[in-house]
Each structure stands twice: as C-alpha cells, then as structure tokens.
Design an enzyme around this catalytic site. Structure first.
Site, short mmCIF file in Angstrom:
data_model
loop_
_atom_site.label_atom_id
_atom_site.label_comp_id
_atom_site.label_asym_id
_atom_site.label_seq_id
_atom_site.Cartn_x
_atom_site.Cartn_y
_atom_site.Cartn_z
CB CYS A 61 -15.04 -2.01 -64.10
SG CYS A 61 -14.85 -2.70 -65.74
CB SER A 100 -12.88 12.04 -62.80
OG SER A 100 -12.71 11.56 -61.48
CE1 TYR A 132 -22.34 9.06 -60.50
CE2 TYR A 132 -20.02 9.61 -60.54
CZ TYR A 132 -21.11 9.11 -59.88
OH TYR A 132 -20.99 8.65 -58.59
CG ASP A 184 -18.20 2.09 -59.15
OD1 ASP A 184 -17.71 2.73 -60.10
OD2 ASP A 184 -18.31 2.56 -58.00
#
Ligand code: 0GY
Length: 294
Positions: free
Chosen positions: A28, A73, A152, A249
């Site tokens: 998360c 990000s 990722y 997430d």
C-alpha cells in the site's frame, strides 16, 4: 499537470472474508499530505492526499493488523511521507523506499531506523524516467543486512530483465507478479515465463495482487469479481506458498477509471489461497519474515 486525481473508493465495503490475526497489508502507499510532503517535480500523476490516518482506518476496517508502505513514484526519492506514516503507526507499519542509487551508507542506516526494509526498482516507463540497471546493482550490493529489492515491471520485459534479476545479490520481491496477462489462464505464456523466473532462484518472492489492474475491463478482462485473476493466480500461490505476500495496493495509483472496492479485493484472498494454513502464510508468516524479522 494540474488536476489532482482520486483513485480510491470513497466507502469500501466490509469484506466477508476475515483475515487471520496479525494479517499484513504488504503493498500500500501514502500520498502526501501535499502541504507537508510535496510531490516530486518528476511525478507522472498528481493524486489527492491519502495520508496515514486514512490508511490506518482502512487497515482496521478490512480486518488487518499491519501495513507495508511502498514508496510511490509520485514522491520520487524523498521518502519523508512514507517514513512519517511508519512513525505514526505505533510499530504497525514498515516500508520499502525508493532511493537515489548514490545514497550514502548513513542515509541507508537512517532509513533502516525509520522502519524501511527494502528498496524498490520501478521499470514502468509511464511512472519513471530512468531505471539505471548498473546503478541499481551497485546500491543493491550495499543494502543493510536483511533488506530485499522490490521490483515493478510488466510481463513484456520479463525476459530482458532476467540477467539483471540474476545479478541482484539479495532477495527479490516482484510486484503484481510482473503483471501477467491473466486472461491467458494459469498455463498461459506469461504465467509460464513467471514460473521459470521463480524456478531460477529460491529467493524470488511475488505479490499475487491487483486483480483490479490485471483483470480490468480496460485491459481486456471482465473486471470485478475478477474471475480470470482468481483462475490464473490460485495455482501459483499453491505452488509457491512460502514466497508470496499480499496487499491492497491502496490508494490504487492511476486506477481512477476503474476504482476497486477494497472489501472486494480482500474477498479475493480465499479465492487465490485456499484454506487457513495457506492464508496464514500469505498474510502473516511470509510478510513477517521479510519485514519484521528483527
Ligand atoms: C502500484 C502501481 C502503480 C503505481 C506505483 O509507485 C507508483 O506510482 O506503484 C501503477 O500505476 O501501476 O503498485 O502502486
């Protein structure tokens, strides 16, 4: 970029599935709050604030005990928002940072003190400008003891990533299983390629997460209740029961067009991990080995 986006459900349902005591939401994020923790000038999306109070309220609502907060990000390599959320958790959160590969050893130690136990390498071009593999390998070689790398990437670059992954000298955790096309089924080409990766090292872990992304209508799936995801992913979790960790997430970056109900995401757990013993590994034992070993 001016519009701030909301990608999370305003009132997630209460899941029918009750996680085991000590369950960890191990993927998360937090966004901001902007006034305190500005987003990176390089951010590819600008979300509304989604801070620790909201995250911890969701944790309790869903029946979880702990969080692993992964630096998103949009905050670049400034991990202040993630560290602040961990500090506010009363020991119930740890995290994964994104760092400048030239980070000083003292700063890595400070991240460890702040509850960080891994760093994330993001290869999605829509999220980051650069992913310098050589620099990533340098920093991976000097991480504090017990840390790992979270990666990722999407399925179409898995084969080209293989030599890089082989060279990472610490355990590797792959976000969302490297985003396979789950509509291909459990024996589809993407899932077979991912299984070959798991077979190549016994310290590669994965997150069987994000049915909302991988089985989305806009991705060619059928959406909630994500049947293709359940069919493709359950065999993988059964075959690698000690190498998987699960997460919501939340706040679901970039999912504003198909916002998932977090209660429905939790109700996917028994569909991908059958039986209490496997669910306990996925939600408690495995994330604790990675994040609360000390
Ligand atoms: C995820 C997925 C996404 C975003 C990020 O760091 C991020 O911004 O991870 C995405 O947009 O696919 O796991 O949160």
């Amino acid at each position: 970029m001016t519009d701030r986006i909301t990608s999370w459900h305003p009132s997630p349902s209460k899941p029918r599935y009750v996680p085991p005591p000590g369950a960890v939401d191990a993927h998360c994020h937090v966004f901001g709050p902007l006034a305190q923790f500005p987003f990176s000038p390089k951010a590819k999306y600008l979300p509304q604030d989604a801070g620790p109070d909201q995250l911890f309220a969701l944790r309790d609502h869903l029946g979880f005990t702990r969080n692993v907060i992964v630096q998103a990000s949009c905050h670049g390599t400034d991990n202040s928002a993630t560290l602040d959320a961990i500090a506010r958790s009363g020991g119930k959160a740890r995290g994964v940072a994104v760092v400048d590969p030239d980070i000083h050893a003292d700063d890595l130690c400070a991240l460890h003190e702040g509850g960080i136990r891994g760093i994330r390498f993001n290869f999605l071009k829509r999220l980051v400008d650069n992913a310098p593999k050589d620099k990533f390998l340098e920093v991976a070689a000097r991480l504090p003891a017990g840390w790992h790398v979270v990666m990722y990437f999407e399925a179409d670059i898995l084969e080209e990533m293989r030599p890089f992954i082989d060279a990472i000298p610490v355990p590797v955790v792959v976000d969302h299983m490297g985003r396979p096309d789950v509509t291909q089924g459990p024996n589809g080409a993407d899932m077979q390629a991912f299984r070959r990766l798991l077979e190549s090292r016994d310290d590669i872990w994965f997150k069987p997460t994000c049915p909302d992304r991988l089985d989305a209508i806009k991705e060619g799936g059928k959406g909630d209740p994500w049947d293709a995801f359940a069919a493709a992913v359950a065999p993988l979790v059964a075959d690698y029961p000690d190498r998987c960790i699960w997460g919501t997430d939340w706040p679901h970056p970039n999912m504003q067009d198909e916002i998932p109900d977090d209660g429905h995401l939790v109700d996917m757990i028994p569909r991908i991990a059958e039986g209490y013993a496997l669910q306990r590994k996925l939600l408690v034992d495995n994330p604790n080995r990675l994040y609360w070993a000390d």
